[in-house]
Enzyme design. Sequence first.
Site, mmCIF file in Angstrom:
data_model
loop_
_atom_site.group_PDB
_atom_site.id
_atom_site.type_symbol
_atom_site.label_atom_id
_atom_site.label_comp_id
_atom_site.label_asym_id
_atom_site.label_seq_id
_atom_site.Cartn_x
_atom_site.Cartn_y
_atom_site.Cartn_z
ATOM 1 N N SER A 45 -7.064 0.243 0.484
ATOM 2 C CA SER A 45 -6.229 -0.606 -0.379
ATOM 3 C C SER A 45 -5.440 -1.544 0.533
ATOM 4 C CB SER A 45 -5.290 0.252 -1.221
ATOM 5 O OG SER A 45 -4.403 0.987 -0.411
ATOM 6 N N HIS A 152 -8.691 5.403 -3.610
ATOM 7 C CA HIS A 152 -9.033 6.528 -2.732
ATOM 8 C C HIS A 152 -9.872 7.616 -3.398
ATOM 9 C CE1 HIS A 152 -5.240 5.353 -0.258
ATOM 10 N NE2 HIS A 152 -6.259 4.540 -0.045
ATOM 11 N N GLN A 172 -1.957 5.413 -7.049
ATOM 12 C CA GLN A 172 -2.820 5.819 -5.936
ATOM 13 C C GLN A 172 -2.439 7.160 -5.289
ATOM 14 O OE1 GLN A 172 -4.300 2.829 -2.830
ATOM 15 N NE2 GLN A 172 -2.728 3.904 -1.692
ATOM 16 N N GLU A 173 -1.130 7.417 -5.195
ATOM 17 C CA GLU A 173 -0.704 8.613 -4.458
ATOM 18 C C GLU A 173 0.409 9.341 -5.181
ATOM 19 O OE1 GLU A 173 0.258 7.514 -0.418
ATOM 20 O OE2 GLU A 173 -1.538 6.256 -0.288
ATOM 21 N N GLU A 215 -7.660 11.113 1.022
ATOM 22 C CA GLU A 215 -6.519 11.604 1.801
ATOM 23 C C GLU A 215 -6.244 13.084 1.539
ATOM 24 O OE1 GLU A 215 -3.259 8.883 1.305
ATOM 25 O OE2 GLU A 215 -4.385 7.262 2.252
ATOM 26 N N ASP A 248 2.957 6.389 -4.589
ATOM 27 C CA ASP A 248 2.539 5.064 -4.125
ATOM 28 C C ASP A 248 1.665 4.504 -5.240
ATOM 29 O OD1 ASP A 248 1.586 2.778 -2.998
ATOM 30 O OD2 ASP A 248 0.531 3.718 -1.328
ATOM 31 N N GLU A 291 6.448 3.562 -3.909
ATOM 32 C CA GLU A 291 5.909 2.539 -3.002
ATOM 33 C C GLU A 291 5.080 1.537 -3.797
ATOM 34 O OE1 GLU A 291 3.812 4.426 0.274
ATOM 35 O OE2 GLU A 291 2.492 2.696 0.478
ATOM 36 N N ASP A 325 4.858 -1.791 1.036
ATOM 37 C CA ASP A 325 3.700 -1.624 1.935
ATOM 38 C C ASP A 325 2.865 -2.912 1.929
ATOM 39 O OD1 ASP A 325 1.389 -0.898 3.259
ATOM 40 O OD2 ASP A 325 0.670 0.476 1.727
ATOM 41 N N LYS A 350 2.658 0.490 9.279
ATOM 42 C CA LYS A 350 1.278 0.809 9.669
ATOM 43 C C LYS A 350 0.950 -0.068 10.868
ATOM 44 C CE LYS A 350 -0.557 1.800 5.034
ATOM 45 N NZ LYS A 350 -0.999 1.089 3.802
ATOM 46 N N HIS A 378 -0.209 6.789 8.000
ATOM 47 C CA HIS A 378 -1.637 6.821 8.334
ATOM 48 C C HIS A 378 -2.369 5.765 7.493
ATOM 49 C CE1 HIS A 378 -2.883 9.421 4.648
ATOM 50 N NE2 HIS A 378 -1.959 8.538 4.340
ATOM 51 N N ARG A 379 -3.702 5.708 7.604
ATOM 52 C CA ARG A 379 -4.535 4.921 6.706
ATOM 53 C C ARG A 379 -5.495 5.881 5.999
ATOM 54 N NH1 ARG A 379 -3.625 -0.683 7.060
ATOM 55 N NH2 ARG A 379 -4.332 -0.408 4.896
ATOM 56 N N SER A 380 -6.114 5.392 4.931
ATOM 57 C CA SER A 380 -6.996 6.301 4.188
ATOM 58 C C SER A 380 -8.246 6.666 5.002
ATOM 59 C CB SER A 380 -7.361 5.706 2.843
ATOM 60 O OG SER A 380 -7.802 4.383 2.978
ATOM 61 N N LYS A 401 3.965 9.694 6.576
ATOM 62 C CA LYS A 401 3.030 9.873 5.460
ATOM 63 C C LYS A 401 1.632 10.030 6.043
ATOM 64 C CE LYS A 401 1.360 6.354 2.551
ATOM 65 N NZ LYS A 401 1.283 5.524 1.345
HETATM 66 C C1 2PG Z 1 -1.448 3.110 1.484
HETATM 67 C C2 2PG Z 1 -2.531 3.570 2.429
HETATM 68 C C3 2PG Z 1 -2.322 4.894 3.083
HETATM 69 P P1 2PG Z 1 -4.877 2.486 2.700
HETATM 70 O O1 2PG Z 1 -1.707 2.344 0.555
HETATM 71 O O2 2PG Z 1 -0.281 3.401 1.695
HETATM 72 O O3 2PG Z 1 -2.070 5.941 2.226
HETATM 73 O O4 2PG Z 1 -3.810 3.410 1.905
HETATM 74 O O5 2PG Z 1 -4.957 3.006 4.085
HETATM 75 O O6 2PG Z 1 -6.158 2.634 1.953
HETATM 76 O O7 2PG Z 1 -4.337 1.095 2.647
HETATM 77 MG MG MG Z 2 0.575 2.027 0.147
#
Ligand code: 2PG
Ligand code: MG
Length: 428
Positions: A45, A152, A172-173, A215, A248, A291, A325, A350, A378-380, A401
């Site tokens: 994402s 994800h 998403q989260e 994740e 998120d 988020e 983000d 990130k 982190h990233r997915s 995270k």
């Molecule tokens: C997010 C990230 C990590 P992605 O949106 O915060 O959880 O996802 O790495 O796919 O951008």
């Molecule tokens: Mg995010």
Amino acid sequence: MKIIDGQIKIIKDSRGHDTLEAHLLAREGEGKNAVAFASVPAGKSTGAHEAFVLNPKEAFEKFSEIKKDILKINFRDQKEFDSLLIAFDGTQNKSNLGANLILSLSLAFARAWAKSRGIELYRYLKDLSDNQKKFFEDFPRPLFNVINGGAHVEIPKDWEKKFGIKKGLDLQEFQVIPTIKDFGIGLSVGQEFYKKLGKELSKIYGKENVLLGDEAGYVCPFKTNQEALEIMQELINHHLYPLKIGLDAAASQFYSKQNNLYTIEQEEMTPEELSVFYLDLFERYEMISLEDPFDEESFDDFSRLSGNLLTEKQTQKNKKLIITDDLTTTNPGRLKEAIEKKSGNAILIKLNQIGTLSETIEVIKMARDNGWQQVVSHRSGETMDSFIADLAVGVGAWGIKSGAPGKPERMAKYSRALEIWKKESVVF
Ligand code: 2PG
Ligand code: MG
């Protein structure tokens, strides 16, 4: 410090895609050689304003073009190394060398620097970021992403027939965040909750319908976002877990630019209606963070929600975070705008959104200087590299995270943070 030799390797990330790992051999003065390596993750994402990711094979080629120039210089510090890579690249978004190549080198350089001086990486990062806090006084909280949605997850084809479900949850989260100071206990509570939640979901949906997302969060035939939140909150209440909830939304994924509407559970919402939806979630559940509630260009919608939620009445105890983000993409220009517009009170960090350690540290300092919290993420698509744990602790971030405590590439970060916690919190 001199780089004596360097190599780039192509490795697989957690989704099985190619990514880069940099290996450096370095020496400080007459000291011993230090070997260091670092690998980089990839998002799904991704924000439109993130730095450019070059095809790993091309990046591999690019490294052979710049290697001899890197070996010529005796670097005075991290900044000099990172600035050289930025200059070699010569573009706004690192599209020439690729942010993935640049970042792998930048992080390997940091490890080599710390190693050649015999200091822990997180201590080096503390110095780099002028962090004055004591580690054990305010250690980062883990944000465990226990239920996955959005980009994800992949839903099995037969779920449409079986449950009338075509796609995963819109948000998403779905995270749980320990409220206790002790990182070790917080991690154990998170792990226990994750296990119990798995069992509970199996009871409700059947074992065969409890899958894992990118994740390591659970994916089930949930009908609504609230259904998932309800199950989480009930489990927290039932066991009196010291956990709060975080989300998120990654709202760019369910936003239509054409009509400025968001689609949640097949219902179209204006930004104002979506705000009400979020405020209601904060009322109903013990939520402390949210988020990316809106699209990545919607600074003003973020500001309006922040104005409603982050009121003066907030005390240290019930403090809530609106985390940016995709809106800010670890980019100083975008963070500046978000700060000016009061679009939130915390930024997701990130490294690969911007592409060097030095620039990331600058963004972290800007956030800190303006009273914004930081959550290092982190990233997915991840590797086994645990650099972000050292970064989160070193800079004194509010949180780290790294997904659910259920897959090795996610646990690598939490385990490293635990190791640091043990080193720093036990006083003899
Ligand atoms: C997010 C990230 C990590 P992605 O949106 O915060 O959880 O996802 O790495 O796919 O951008
Ligand atoms: Mg995010």
